[in-house]
Design a protein around this motif. Sequence first.
Motif, short mmCIF file in Angstrom:
data_model
loop_
_atom_site.label_atom_id
_atom_site.label_comp_id
_atom_site.label_asym_id
_atom_site.label_seq_id
_atom_site.Cartn_x
_atom_site.Cartn_y
_atom_site.Cartn_z
N THR A 72 0.80 -1.22 0.00
CA THR A 72 0.00 0.00 0.00
C THR A 72 0.84 1.28 0.00
N LEU A 73 2.16 1.16 0.03
CA LEU A 73 2.99 2.35 0.14
C LEU A 73 2.90 3.25 -1.09
N ALA A 74 2.80 2.69 -2.28
CA ALA A 74 2.66 3.52 -3.48
C ALA A 74 1.35 4.30 -3.42
N LEU A 75 0.28 3.64 -3.03
CA LEU A 75 -1.01 4.33 -2.91
C LEU A 75 -0.92 5.46 -1.89
N ALA A 76 -0.26 5.20 -0.77
CA ALA A 76 -0.10 6.24 0.24
C ALA A 76 0.68 7.43 -0.31
#
Length: 122
Positions: free
Chosen positions: A95-99
């Motif tokens: 989920t880091l890219a989305l964040a």
Amino acid sequence: MSTGEPPRLADIAHGRSGDKGDHANVAVLAYTPPGYDWLCEHLTADVVRRYFERLGPTRVVRYKAPNLLALNFLLYDVLGGGASRSLRTDTQGKTLALALLHMPLPGLENFEAMRRPTGKDA
């Protein structure tokens, strides 16, 4: 933007992320060459490190992939030991890219040239 809110990184780029043991890999890919130029100038390793400061990265390294209009970031020691050892909700950093794509971009100039092409522009 009509909402009165500043554009977000997601308006000029898309991303993908995952784990490399206890480290996370975050790729940010611009939709357009002007967007890539903006990313190269403004989305530095230090900016990304500060954005994810709560995860405690010990180091962030940025790599350029100009043929893909992309930047790739390696965030060291952010996954709490890695997928099989971590107690974090996102043990694999998916989920880091989305964040990161939620990062606001106030004062963004030339937005229309950088945003994702839609309809007849695509």
